[in-house]
Design an enzyme around this catalytic site. Structure first.
Site, PDB file in Angstrom:
ATOM      1  CB  CYS A 135      -0.931   0.019   1.209  1.00 30.82           C
ATOM      2  SG  CYS A 135      -2.367  -1.062   1.047  1.00 30.82           S
ATOM      3  CG  HIS A 182       2.579  -9.958  -4.170  1.00 32.10           C
ATOM      4  ND1 HIS A 182       2.195 -10.051  -2.849  1.00 32.10           N
ATOM      5  CD2 HIS A 182       3.647 -10.789  -4.300  1.00 32.10           C
ATOM      6  CE1 HIS A 182       2.994 -10.888  -2.209  1.00 32.10           C
ATOM      7  NE2 HIS A 182       3.880 -11.361  -3.074  1.00 32.10           N
TER       8      HIS A 182
HETATM    9  P1  AMP Z   1       6.094 -13.082  -1.660  1.00 34.97           P
HETATM   10  O1  AMP Z   1       7.237 -13.772  -0.986  1.00 34.97           O
HETATM   11  O2  AMP Z   1       5.398 -13.896  -2.703  1.00 34.97           O
HETATM   12  O3  AMP Z   1       5.132 -12.477  -0.638  1.00 34.97           O
HETATM   13  O4  AMP Z   1       6.731 -11.876  -2.484  1.00 34.97           O
HETATM   14  C1  AMP Z   1       7.111 -10.670  -1.922  1.00 34.97           C
HETATM   15  C2  AMP Z   1       8.108 -10.068  -2.873  1.00 34.97           C
HETATM   16  O5  AMP Z   1       8.239  -8.697  -2.551  1.00 34.97           O
HETATM   17  C3  AMP Z   1       9.514 -10.675  -2.801  1.00 34.97           C
HETATM   18  O6  AMP Z   1       9.873 -11.211  -4.068  1.00 34.97           O
HETATM   19  C4  AMP Z   1      10.394  -9.481  -2.408  1.00 34.97           C
HETATM   20  O7  AMP Z   1      11.648  -9.497  -3.037  1.00 34.97           O
HETATM   21  C5  AMP Z   1       9.552  -8.299  -2.854  1.00 34.97           C
HETATM   22  N1  AMP Z   1       9.780  -7.066  -2.142  1.00 34.97           N
HETATM   23  C6  AMP Z   1       9.879  -6.871  -0.797  1.00 34.97           C
HETATM   24  N2  AMP Z   1      10.064  -5.575  -0.512  1.00 34.97           N
HETATM   25  C7  AMP Z   1      10.088  -4.921  -1.712  1.00 34.97           C
HETATM   26  C8  AMP Z   1      10.254  -3.559  -2.107  1.00 34.97           C
HETATM   27  N3  AMP Z   1      10.435  -2.582  -1.204  1.00 34.97           N
HETATM   28  N4  AMP Z   1      10.241  -3.249  -3.437  1.00 34.97           N
HETATM   29  C9  AMP Z   1      10.079  -4.232  -4.341  1.00 34.97           C
HETATM   30  N5  AMP Z   1       9.905  -5.533  -4.036  1.00 34.97           N
HETATM   31  C10 AMP Z   1       9.915  -5.876  -2.753  1.00 34.97           C
HETATM   32 ZN    ZN Z   2      -1.778  -3.275   1.211  1.00 37.00          ZN
END
Ligand code: AMP
Ligand code: ZN
Length: 114
Positions: free
Chosen positions: A7, A99
């Site tokens: 968010c 996501h």
């Molecule tokens: P999941 O493990 O499926 O919940 O994916 C979360 C994803 O968010 C992971 O691949 C992380 O590398 C990515 N992530 C976490 N923080 C950030 C951020 N600040 N900007 C971009 N990606 C992020």
């Molecule tokens: Zn959210």
């Protein structure tokens, strides 16, 4: 959701590398890519995970898939690509805002390993 990382990314409070945006979804580069192309697509409105998709909000999922197909074409992922949405702890979900990972740019191998 005030305390949700994605968010905050959607609102611009936390910076991201934007790839795509429309009225209902936002896409940005994953901070820790596991493939040459690794882009996250999120609904602008908070939904915690795929388990929270219902008849009231499911339209955003088709919109996101349209966006994914468009970006995959723009990124020239002509050899193929994968969409992953981890739902819950066993699946490895770490950010609890729905996501979709778009992965591509190399042969991706098998789907699951233990
Ligand atoms: P999941 O493990 O499926 O919940 O994916 C979360 C994803 O968010 C992971 O691949 C992380 O590398 C990515 N992530 C976490 N923080 C950030 C951020 N600040 N900007 C971009 N990606 C992020
Ligand atoms: Zn959210």
């Amino acid at each position: 959701m005030s305390d949700c990382l994605f968010c905050k990314i959607v609102s611009g409070e936390i910076p991201s590398k934007k790839v795509y945006e429309d009225d209902c979804c936002y896409a940005f580069e994953d901070i820790a890519p596991v493939a040459p192309v690794h882009i996250l697509f999120v609904p602008k409105k908070h939904i915690a995970s795929a388990a929270g998709i219902n008849s009231e909000n499911s339209e955003v999922v088709s919109k996101i898939y349209e966006a994914i197909a468009k970006v995959a074409k723009e990124k020239k992922l002509d050899g193929g690509w994968r969409v992953v949405s981890n739902c819950g702890a066993d699946a490895g979900q770490t950010v609890f805002h729905l996501h979709f990972h778009l992965l591509g740019g190399k042969p991706l191998g098998v789907m699951c390993d233990d």
